[in-house]
Scaffold this active site. Structure first.
Site, short mmCIF file in Angstrom:
data_model
loop_
_atom_site.label_atom_id
_atom_site.label_comp_id
_atom_site.label_asym_id
_atom_site.label_seq_id
_atom_site.Cartn_x
_atom_site.Cartn_y
_atom_site.Cartn_z
N ASP A 181 -6.53 1.04 0.74
CA ASP A 181 -6.60 1.06 2.20
C ASP A 181 -8.01 0.67 2.63
O ASP A 181 -8.81 0.20 1.81
CB ASP A 181 -6.21 2.45 2.73
N LYS A 196 0.82 -1.21 0.00
CA LYS A 196 0.00 0.00 0.00
C LYS A 196 0.86 1.26 0.00
O LYS A 196 0.64 2.17 -0.80
CB LYS A 196 -0.93 0.00 1.21
#
Length: 211
Positions: A138, A120
């Site tokens: 996320d 991420k």
């Protein structure tokens, strides 16, 4: 969800916010990397307050190394988990100096080799600092993608791959920021603000909440 509906969703999000960006304050790729590393389980507002103290004093890998671990902790102690984050950021700074000439690398593999940097975070850096059309999934984006039907998946990697496959090319660069901001301010976890949502009629969520 068909391709036309997805196109219309992102067209509306673009019309609503033509130039979306991160809410973290940064001016260099390293500042962005440091801010993202500090942002886990913390608000962007809280991170910005800490980096407003840190960056004027040390905003390069070498400067943070020179600050020392205790000095770094002192500047970021208002952020949750600051001890662990300070350790990771310091280790990252040493690797950047030793292996990358003090510069933030531009490849996923090199970024993910840095302490505290996962998929991420690497996607955020590649997209926001280096303009690559990556999508960092996320909790907000995972929720929005599944709830709306844009890209349903059982985990963040599956959602990311589906988004990269289904988001029209012209929207891919900014899709990450549109989706995260939509999840943060409109498509809330407990009570989505469907009545004020610009894509309500396109969303496939069956339990819409009217205001």
């Amino acid at each position: 969800m068909n391709a036309q509906k997805r196109f219309e969703i992102f067209a509306r999000l673009r019309d609503h916010n033509p130039e979306p960006t991160t809410e973290l304050n940064w001016t260099t790729p390293f500042e962005l990397l440091a801010a993202v590393l500090l942002s886990a389980q913390a608000t962007d507002v809280g991170v910005n307050k800490a980096t407003a103290r840190l960056f004027p004093v040390a905003n390069t890998p070498r400067a943070i190394i020179d600050l020392g671990i205790d000095g770094l902790k002192e500047h970021i102690r208002t952020i949750g988990l600051f001890n662990t984050k300070a350790e990771n950021l310091m280790k990252t700074c040493h690797l950047l100096v030793e292996q990358h000439g003090g510069e933030v690398p531009k490849t996923r593999a090199a970024l993910e080799a840095l302490p505290g940097v996962g998929r991420k975070t690497a996607n955020v850096i590649l997209n926001t600092a280096f303009g690559q059309p990556t999508i960092a999934v996320d909790t907000h984006i995972f929720r929005v993608a599944n709830r709306t039907g844009i890209a349903r998946g059982r985990d963040v990697v599956e959602v990311e791959k589906k988004l990269l496959r289904h988001v029209p090319k012209e929207f891919r660069q900014d899709a990450h920021h549109w989706l995260i901001l939509h999840g943060r301010y409109t498509c809330l976890a407990r009570k989505p603000r469907c009545g004020s949502c610009v894509i309500e009629d396109l969303c496939e969520f069956k339990e819409k909440v009217e205001l």
